[in-house]
Each structure stands twice: as structure tokens, then as C-alpha cells.
Write an enzyme that holds these catalytic residues in place. Structure first.
Site, PDB file in Angstrom:
ATOM      1  N   GLU A   1       6.817  26.466  56.331  1.00  0.00           N
ATOM      2  CA  GLU A   1       7.174  24.761  56.577  1.00  0.00           C
ATOM      3  C   GLU A   1       8.124  24.872  55.400  1.00  0.00           C
ATOM      4  OE1 GLU A   1       5.849  22.590  57.161  1.00  0.00           O
ATOM      5  OE2 GLU A   1       6.359  21.075  55.757  1.00  0.00           O
TER       6      GLU A   1
ATOM      7  N   ARG B   1      29.059  36.289  28.916  1.00  0.00           N
ATOM      8  CA  ARG B   1      29.319  35.767  27.584  1.00  0.00           C
ATOM      9  C   ARG B   1      30.932  36.224  27.009  1.00  0.00           C
ATOM     10  NH1 ARG B   1      25.766  38.046  23.262  1.00  0.00           N
ATOM     11  NH2 ARG B   1      24.712  39.686  24.683  1.00  0.00           N
TER      12      ARG B   1
ATOM     13  N   LYS C   1      37.137  36.475  -8.463  1.00  0.00           N
ATOM     14  CA  LYS C   1      36.855  35.715  -8.842  1.00  0.00           C
ATOM     15  C   LYS C   1      37.611  36.436 -10.347  1.00  0.00           C
ATOM     16  CE  LYS C   1      34.874  32.125  -7.338  1.00  0.00           C
ATOM     17  NZ  LYS C   1      33.942  31.248  -7.475  1.00  0.00           N
TER      18      LYS C   1
ATOM     19  N   ASP D   1      10.408  27.159  55.835  1.00  0.00           N
ATOM     20  CA  ASP D   1      11.770  27.676  56.314  1.00  0.00           C
ATOM     21  C   ASP D   1      11.846  26.427  57.453  1.00  0.00           C
ATOM     22  OD1 ASP D   1      10.566  30.817  56.794  1.00  0.00           O
ATOM     23  OD2 ASP D   1      11.697  29.669  55.654  1.00  0.00           O
TER      24      ASP D   1
ATOM     25  N   GLU E   1      18.553  35.110  29.436  1.00  0.00           N
ATOM     26  CA  GLU E   1      19.590  36.217  30.107  1.00  0.00           C
ATOM     27  C   GLU E   1      20.047  36.673  31.934  1.00  0.00           C
ATOM     28  OE1 GLU E   1      20.678  38.578  27.144  1.00  0.00           O
ATOM     29  OE2 GLU E   1      20.716  40.598  27.585  1.00  0.00           O
TER      30      GLU E   1
ATOM     31  N   LYS F   1      12.811  41.404  23.853  1.00  0.00           N
ATOM     32  CA  LYS F   1      15.006  41.182  23.734  1.00  0.00           C
ATOM     33  C   LYS F   1      14.981  41.818  25.209  1.00  0.00           C
ATOM     34  CE  LYS F   1      19.238  42.590  21.435  1.00  0.00           C
ATOM     35  NZ  LYS F   1      19.315  43.442  23.089  1.00  0.00           N
TER      36      LYS F   1
HETATM   37  C1  LIG Z   1      20.034  33.988  19.872  1.00  0.00           C
HETATM   38  O1  LIG Z   1      20.644  34.765  20.445  1.00  0.00           O
HETATM   39  C2  LIG Z   1      19.736  35.513  20.949  1.00  0.00           C
HETATM   40  N1  LIG Z   1      18.552  35.553  21.560  1.00  0.00           N
HETATM   41  C3  LIG Z   1      17.711  36.740  22.556  1.00  0.00           C
HETATM   42  N2  LIG Z   1      16.662  36.555  23.121  1.00  0.00           N
HETATM   43  C4  LIG Z   1      16.242  36.922  23.536  1.00  0.00           C
HETATM   44  N3  LIG Z   1      14.594  36.847  23.486  1.00  0.00           N
HETATM   45  N4  LIG Z   1      16.403  37.980  24.140  1.00  0.00           N
HETATM   46  C5  LIG Z   1      17.750  37.963  23.914  1.00  0.00           C
HETATM   47  N5  LIG Z   1      18.491  38.991  24.614  1.00  0.00           N
HETATM   48  C6  LIG Z   1      18.647  37.540  22.980  1.00  0.00           C
HETATM   49  N6  LIG Z   1      20.255  37.461  23.185  1.00  0.00           N
HETATM   50  C7  LIG Z   1      20.698  36.822  22.247  1.00  0.00           C
HETATM   51  C8  LIG Z   1      22.482  36.858  22.195  1.00  0.00           C
END
Ligand SMILES: COc1nc2nc(N)nc(N)c2nc1C
Length: 325
Positions: A31, A142, A322, A33, A179, A121
Site C-alpha cells: 500500500e 559537530r 588576586k 509503495d 547522535e 551514551k
Molecule cells: C549533552 O551532550 C551530549 N549528550 C549526549 N547524550 C547521550 N545520551 N549520548 C551522547 N552521545 C551525548 N553526547 C553529548 C555531547
């Protein structure tokens, strides 16, 4: 014809959202396609009515001779690392650096403890996505944090990145950070194809994602099955209701049509809960459909992030010495 093109574009994008982002298709591929071919024919006959968010962008086709540079309005920072060497006798991780991080944060906030949010991450390529009036108008890598490369044509081929934001109330401007990565299964399939074609396999999903995003021919990127997870909002028009914490940012991204990384995000009342969840994630890691190279622990409250951000953004290369008062 213009009306038909608008209806078909919205319908096909909705079906694609269900398939790629919600993993819950409501129509068979046949559908999809059929409608896609109908839209393609109309766009060929009436190119002036083709919409920027048309799903015919997904197959790529632009061949660039280089990437334009993009200056990031908000610098794309990287993350400080807290390594947790494994204390093999005890079989747990040494969390000294995480506790030191928590002490510094609480001291700077003048608080006994603070709420954290912990998430995988993602081990891919950091990308910034700029949407104006709900339409994806620019995507950049980036680069050095201040200047990146314009990879908009390639990013349009990433199926779970919305070309138009979802929902009936979208901000007139939002910059999403996240990401781009390749799922483990797609990486294995790609390398099998590479070997069949007598080409060099990629070392790991991160390199495969980077190589796929750096293609000057977006049709090649389109064949690589990249995936995107949003992890932050760098800019959001002030007229739009502002999230108060990171958890609400993630919820907003899901409402706007971005994939959620399943259940691996947890709000923790204190650092001990973070450390316990880190152990859980260390166990779950091999089962995840994507590579992660750790966990990211963030202060959840956005006002507290700004406050801390100020302290940590103070020039690291200068210090005032200082004279005694
Ligand atoms: C706030 O900056 C970031 N937050 C992130 N969070 C996740 N979950 N995974 C990443 N690779 C990541 N990388 C960066 C620079």
C-alpha cells in the site's frame, strides 16, 4: 494536483513514521509503495508542487562536490569522561570519579543532592538538526564544535528523522541535537555486503555511520540504514512552552516525532541511584540493538544546568591570581 500531492505527502510521512519511528506499521508495504509511486508520478508532472518534506527525498540523489560549512549558533560541546575502572575482586565498578562529580555539582548548586537523568551514551556521530515552522531545513556535523559540515541532503535519507515535525503545535524554530548511528544488525548486514562486493568491511558501527554520513552522493547514504536518537534541544523558540527538565525535553522530542531509545532513560533522585542503574545498564549493554560506550549522567533540571554550565563554561585557560586584600 497540488492538493493531491499535499495529501499523499502527509499520508506517506505518517505511514513512514509508524514504520520507522514507532515500529508499528498500519498498512502493508504494498500500500505504501502504491501511494509512493502515485506521488512520484505527480511530482514528475508538477515539480513546482513538490514539498520539502516529500518522502521522495529519502532515496537521495544529490551528488555534491563538497560540504558547505555551518557555524553553530550554540557550540556543540563534547562530554567530560568519568571512567569507572572495574574493580574485579569486588566485581563492581569503582565510582570514585562519579561521586566526585556529584560532590562538585552539589557544592556549586549549594544543595545536598540533586536529581539526575541517566541515558545510554550513543556511540555514533553528533548531529544538529534545525527545523523552521516544522520543516527540516539544515543538518550539520559537530566539526570542531563551532564549525561543522552541512549534511542536510544525507540526513534527509535517515528514515527515523522526521522531514516535518509531528503534532499540531510545532515550534517555529527548534534545533535538535542527537547522535546518528548504525544499529548492530544493519552494521552486520552492511559488512556482509561489503565482503560480497570484495570491499573492505567497516571496523565498527561508529565508523560505518561516519563514512555513510560523509558520502557526497546521498543515494549511497540512503542505502546505509542510519538511525537517529535525539538527546537534547539547543534552541527552542521562546513562544513555545519551555521544558523545565531534560526528561521533558525527551518527551517533547517524542511528541515532535523522534524515536525514543526504548526504556534506557531513568530519572534518579541522587547519585547512588545513578550508580545502581549504571550497573544494570552494564549488564543490558550486549542486548541493546545499538552500540553504547557508556552512560551519560545529566543534571535533570534545566535551570540548574544553566547555572552549572556557567561555572564550567568559565575559561579553563585563565585564572585570576588576586593580591591579598
Ligand atoms: C549533552 O551532550 C551530549 N549528550 C549526549 N547524550 C547521550 N545520551 N549520548 C551522547 N552521545 C551525548 N553526547 C553529548 C555531547
Amino acid at each position: 494536483a497540488q492538493q493531491k500531492i499535499q495529501t499523499l505527502t502527509a499520508q506517506l510521512n505518517q505511514y513512514a513514521h509508524e514504520y520507522y519511528t514507532l515500529d508499528a506499521p498500519t498498512v502493508p508495504d504494498s500500500e505504501y509503495d502504491r501511494l509512493y509511486r502515485e506521488l512520484e508520478a505527480l511530482e514528475t508532472e508538477y515539480p513546482q508542487f513538490r514539498l520539502p518534506e516529500s518522502p521522495t527525498n529519502r532515496v537521495g540523489g544529490a551528488v555534491l562536490d563538497g560540504f558547505e560549512t555551518v557555524i553553530h549558533a550554540v557550540p556543540m560541546l563534547s562530554l567530560a569522561n568519568a571512567f569507572s575502572p572495574r574493580d574485579d575482586e569486588a566485581g563492581t565498578f569503582d565510582h570514585a570519579e562519579m561521586r566526585a562529580f556529584d560532590e562538585r555539582v552539589c557544592k556549586d548548586l549549594g544543595a545536598a543532592h540533586t536529581e539526575y537523568i541517566i541515558e545510554p551514551k550513543f556511540d555514533g556521530l553528533a548531529i544538529s538538526l534545525l527545523y523552521q515552522n516544522g520543516i527540516l531545513i539544515q543538518a550539520a556535523t559537530r566539526g570542531d564544535g563551532t564549525t561543522g559540515e552541512d549534511v542536510t541532503e544525507n540526513i534527509k535519507t535517515v528514515r527515523n528523522i522526521p522531514l516535518r515535525l509531528h503534532g499540531d503545535e510545532v515550534p517555529d524554530l527548534i534545533e535538535v541535537r542527537g547522535e546518528v548511528l548504525m544499529l548492530k544488525a544493519d552494521f552486520a548486514a552492511l559488512n556482509a555486503r561489503q565482503l560480497d562486493a570484495g570491499q573492505k568491511p567497516f571496523a565498527n558501527p561508529r565508523n560505518a555511520a561516519a563514512g555513510s554520513l560523509r558520502q557526497l552522493n546521498s543515494a549511497i547514504t540512503a542505502q546505509r540504514k542510519l538511525h537517529f536518537f535525539g538527546y537534547g534541544i539547543a534552541r527552542l523558540s521562546t513562544a513555545f512552552r519551555q521544558p523545565e527538565n531534560h526528561a521533558q525535553e525527551i518527551e517533547l522530542l517524542a511528541r515532535l516525532g523522534f524515536s525514543e531509545p526504548q526504556a534506557q532513560i531513568r530519572v534518579c533522585a541522587n547519585i547512588q541511584e545513578v550508580l545502581d542503574f549504571y550497573e544494570t545498564m552494564a549488564q543490558q549493554r550486549p542486548q541493546l540493538p545499538y552500540e553504547i560506550d557508556g552512560m551519560v549522567v545529566k543534571v535533570n533540571d534545566l535551570r540548574q544546568q544553566q547555572q552549572l554550565g556557567f561555572v564550567s563554561r568559565a575559561p579553563r585557560w585563565a585564572i585570576a591570581h588576586k593580591f591579598p586584600a
